[in-house]
Design a protein around this motif. Structure first.
Motif, PDB file in Angstrom:
ATOM      1  N   ASP A 174       0.823  -1.207   0.000  1.00 39.22           N
ATOM      2  CA  ASP A 174       0.000   0.000   0.000  1.00 39.22           C
ATOM      3  C   ASP A 174       0.860   1.260   0.000  1.00 39.22           C
ATOM      4  O   ASP A 174       0.399   2.336   0.397  1.00 39.22           O
ATOM      5  CB  ASP A 174      -0.947   0.014   1.199  1.00 39.22           C
ATOM      6  N   ASP A 175       2.103   1.126  -0.472  1.00 33.94           N
ATOM      7  CA  ASP A 175       3.022   2.267  -0.471  1.00 33.94           C
ATOM      8  C   ASP A 175       2.520   3.408  -1.344  1.00 33.94           C
ATOM      9  O   ASP A 175       2.732   4.575  -1.048  1.00 33.94           O
ATOM     10  CB  ASP A 175       4.408   1.803  -0.949  1.00 33.94           C
ATOM     11  N   ASP A 176       1.883   3.082  -2.446  1.00 34.42           N
ATOM     12  CA  ASP A 176       1.294   4.073  -3.342  1.00 34.42           C
ATOM     13  C   ASP A 176      -0.216   4.094  -3.110  1.00 34.42           C
ATOM     14  O   ASP A 176      -0.856   3.047  -3.037  1.00 34.42           O
ATOM     15  CB  ASP A 176       1.620   3.698  -4.789  1.00 34.42           C
ATOM     16  N   ASP A 177      -0.792   5.287  -3.017  1.00 31.91           N
ATOM     17  CA  ASP A 177      -2.235   5.399  -2.771  1.00 31.91           C
ATOM     18  C   ASP A 177      -3.070   4.746  -3.861  1.00 31.91           C
ATOM     19  O   ASP A 177      -4.231   4.402  -3.636  1.00 31.91           O
ATOM     20  CB  ASP A 177      -2.635   6.871  -2.636  1.00 31.91           C
ATOM     21  N   ASP A 178      -2.487   4.572  -5.049  1.00 30.93           N
ATOM     22  CA  ASP A 178      -3.230   3.978  -6.163  1.00 30.93           C
ATOM     23  C   ASP A 178      -3.186   2.448  -6.140  1.00 30.93           C
ATOM     24  O   ASP A 178      -3.890   1.804  -6.913  1.00 30.93           O
ATOM     25  CB  ASP A 178      -2.679   4.475  -7.497  1.00 30.93           C
ATOM     26  N   TYR A 179      -2.331   1.880  -5.292  1.00 32.15           N
ATOM     27  CA  TYR A 179      -2.219   0.427  -5.247  1.00 32.15           C
ATOM     28  C   TYR A 179      -3.408  -0.174  -4.499  1.00 32.15           C
ATOM     29  O   TYR A 179      -3.801   0.301  -3.434  1.00 32.15           O
ATOM     30  CB  TYR A 179      -0.936   0.001  -4.540  1.00 32.15           C
ATOM     31  N   ARG A 180      -3.958  -1.252  -5.077  1.00 32.31           N
ATOM     32  CA  ARG A 180      -5.022  -2.004  -4.427  1.00 32.31           C
ATOM     33  C   ARG A 180      -4.649  -3.494  -4.477  1.00 32.31           C
ATOM     34  O   ARG A 180      -5.454  -4.334  -4.852  1.00 32.31           O
ATOM     35  CB  ARG A 180      -6.364  -1.762  -5.136  1.00 32.31           C
ATOM     36  N   VAL A 181      -3.379  -3.750  -4.099  1.00 32.72           N
ATOM     37  CA  VAL A 181      -2.840  -5.103  -4.228  1.00 32.72           C
ATOM     38  C   VAL A 181      -3.224  -5.984  -3.043  1.00 32.72           C
ATOM     39  O   VAL A 181      -3.375  -7.197  -3.178  1.00 32.72           O
ATOM     40  CB  VAL A 181      -1.303  -5.061  -4.363  1.00 32.72           C
ATOM     41  N   MET A 182      -3.401  -5.408  -1.862  1.00 32.25           N
ATOM     42  CA  MET A 182      -3.606  -6.205  -0.657  1.00 32.25           C
ATOM     43  C   MET A 182      -4.864  -7.067  -0.755  1.00 32.25           C
ATOM     44  O   MET A 182      -5.910  -6.607  -1.199  1.00 32.25           O
ATOM     45  CB  MET A 182      -3.673  -5.305   0.574  1.00 32.25           C
ATOM     46  N   ARG A 183      -4.730  -8.299  -0.298  1.00 31.78           N
ATOM     47  CA  ARG A 183      -5.802  -9.292  -0.353  1.00 31.78           C
ATOM     48  C   ARG A 183      -5.336 -10.554   0.357  1.00 31.78           C
ATOM     49  O   ARG A 183      -4.164 -10.675   0.722  1.00 31.78           O
ATOM     50  CB  ARG A 183      -6.170  -9.623  -1.802  1.00 31.78           C
ATOM     51  N   SER A 184      -6.179 -11.504   0.514  1.00 35.02           N
ATOM     52  CA  SER A 184      -5.798 -12.836   0.961  1.00 35.02           C
ATOM     53  C   SER A 184      -6.396 -13.858   0.008  1.00 35.02           C
ATOM     54  O   SER A 184      -7.283 -13.538  -0.788  1.00 35.02           O
ATOM     55  CB  SER A 184      -6.265 -13.104   2.389  1.00 35.02           C
ATOM     56  N   PHE A 185      -5.862 -15.078   0.067  1.00 30.29           N
ATOM     57  CA  PHE A 185      -6.398 -16.206  -0.698  1.00 30.29           C
ATOM     58  C   PHE A 185      -6.442 -15.936  -2.200  1.00 30.29           C
ATOM     59  O   PHE A 185      -7.342 -16.389  -2.910  1.00 30.29           O
ATOM     60  CB  PHE A 185      -7.780 -16.601  -0.171  1.00 30.29           C
ATOM     61  N   TRP A 209       4.046  -1.644  -9.014  1.00 25.75           N
ATOM     62  CA  TRP A 209       2.877  -2.408  -9.423  1.00 25.75           C
ATOM     63  C   TRP A 209       2.045  -1.614 -10.418  1.00 25.75           C
ATOM     64  O   TRP A 209       1.980  -0.395 -10.353  1.00 25.75           O
ATOM     65  CB  TRP A 209       2.001  -2.725  -8.211  1.00 25.75           C
ATOM     66  N   GLU A 210       1.393  -2.343 -11.325  1.00 24.83           N
ATOM     67  CA  GLU A 210       0.461  -1.732 -12.262  1.00 24.83           C
ATOM     68  C   GLU A 210      -0.729  -2.661 -12.429  1.00 24.83           C
ATOM     69  O   GLU A 210      -0.556  -3.875 -12.623  1.00 24.83           O
ATOM     70  CB  GLU A 210       1.129  -1.481 -13.616  1.00 24.83           C
ATOM     71  N   GLU A 211      -1.922  -2.114 -12.381  1.00 25.95           N
ATOM     72  CA  GLU A 211      -3.113  -2.928 -12.569  1.00 25.95           C
ATOM     73  C   GLU A 211      -3.318  -3.241 -14.045  1.00 25.95           C
ATOM     74  O   GLU A 211      -3.144  -2.372 -14.900  1.00 25.95           O
ATOM     75  CB  GLU A 211      -4.344  -2.228 -12.013  1.00 25.95           C
ATOM     76  N   VAL A 212      -3.671  -4.495 -14.332  1.00 22.72           N
ATOM     77  CA  VAL A 212      -4.035  -4.896 -15.688  1.00 22.72           C
ATOM     78  C   VAL A 212      -5.467  -5.409 -15.640  1.00 22.72           C
ATOM     79  O   VAL A 212      -6.108  -5.436 -14.591  1.00 22.72           O
ATOM     80  CB  VAL A 212      -3.069  -5.968 -16.251  1.00 22.72           C
TER      81      VAL A 212
END
Length: 322
Positions: free
Chosen positions: A226-237, A271-274
């Motif tokens: 979550d280092d960048d405000d645009d990142y939404r990488v965090m999750r589980s499973f 990270w970049e969202e695809v």
């Protein structure tokens, strides 16, 4: 009627993955899994063949085991996993053999460990995992060894890591991982390094992300998820895989099942969202990758267990008609 409406809503939510600025990345459906739809299977890759087994189908814990031929796009059932039926096991491959174990059978956390020989289509029980029995642990391989760590042992989320030596059939505990405890994390291999992150502990999604050098067995902390405000990488499973030198984290759980996909560049630690998975959103899926191709398959969304199979082409422009 209610079931039909629920499935339609979930499929529409999946379509929302693509209603943003993401324009890169395309998905193509591949051969639907021949067996029972399920979540929480284990998987590993040998050459151009993906292997998967066990899992939970909403009623039963399973032991069946399958090979997916990536080149031919077909499935072949193999010798069943001989251990207790289970879900949330961990696995990795070393040379032409696969290794799987740990997991949960509905009552107990498990610590047994097994080797699969591709040449003979047979299983052999090996030395049990030396840590506490657990499930939802991370497994990966590198430099001729296998590694298992993190997970949940029934009392505590874990952060310990263990090395497995297939030559001596012995486990050795490693030191040096400074990350958070977690269950439901992921790992992917890139250029002789392993990247580990995501998962949850104490009711929160963990945000740390790590690089493991298999040659030196040293951990290096990277930028938080979550280092960048645009990142939404965090999750589980979720599930992780690699394609042509880039890493991918796909699907998973964050307040609900999700279908988003994020691409990791090790050169810049960014990270970049695809394009998100163009199918039902899901958690507890698996993935297959041979380093140049990556597929996401199975899993569940709510109480709907899935058997579909999709390949990601991350450098193609998104085409909603494909």
């Amino acid at each position: 009627m209610i079931c039909t409406l629920m499935v339609s809503m979930m499929l529409c939510i999946s379509c929302d993955n693509n209603d943003d600025d993401t324009s890169r990345g395309n998905w193509t459906d591949r051969s639907v899994f021949d067996g029972t739809p399920r979540s929480n299977a284990f998987s590993f890759m040998i050459d151009n063949n993906g292997y998967m087994g066990t899992g939970y189908d909403g009623d039963d814990y399973l032991t069946d085991f399958w090979q997916y031929d990536m080149n031919g796009d077909f499935w072949v059932q193999k010798a069943a996993f001989p251990g207790t039926p289970r879900s949330s096991a961990s696995a990795f491959a070393i040379d032409n053999k696969g290794y799987a174990g740990l997991g949960y059978d509905g009552d107990n956390e498990l610590g047994d460990f097994w080797e699969y020989d591709v040449a003979t289509n047979s299983w052999t029980q090996k030395a049990s995992f030396a840590g506490t029995p657990r499930y939802e642990a991370v497994g990966f391989a590198g430099n001729g060894f296998g590694y298992l760590g993190t997970g949940y042992d029934g009392d505590n989320d874990k952060k310990d890591f263990w090395r497995y030596n297939p030559t001596t059939d012995e486990w050795t505990e490693l030191v040096g991982f400074g990350g958070q405890k977690r269950r439901g994390g992921i790992a992917f291999n890139l250029n002789d390094k392993v990247y580990l992150g995501t998962g949850e502990s104490n009711g929160l999604f963990v945000d740390d992300f790590w690089e493991f050098d298999t040659a030196t067995e040293q951990w290096t902390k990277l930028r938080d998820l979550d280092d960048d405000d645009d990142y939404r990488v965090m999750r589980s499973f979720g599930t992780g895989f690699a394609i042509n030198g880039l890493g991918y984290i796909a699907t998973g759980y964050n307040v609900g099942a999700i279908g988003t996909v994020w691409e990791y560049s090790p050169g810049t630690d960014t990270w970049e969202e695809v394009t998100g998975l163009e199918a039902a959103i899901r958690q507890d899926a698996i993935s297959f990758s041979n380093g140049t191709r990556g597929l996401v398959l199975l899993g569940r969304t709510g109480n709907l267990y899935l058997d579909d199979n999709y390949e990601l082409f991350p450098q193609e422009e998104y085409n909603e008609d494909d």
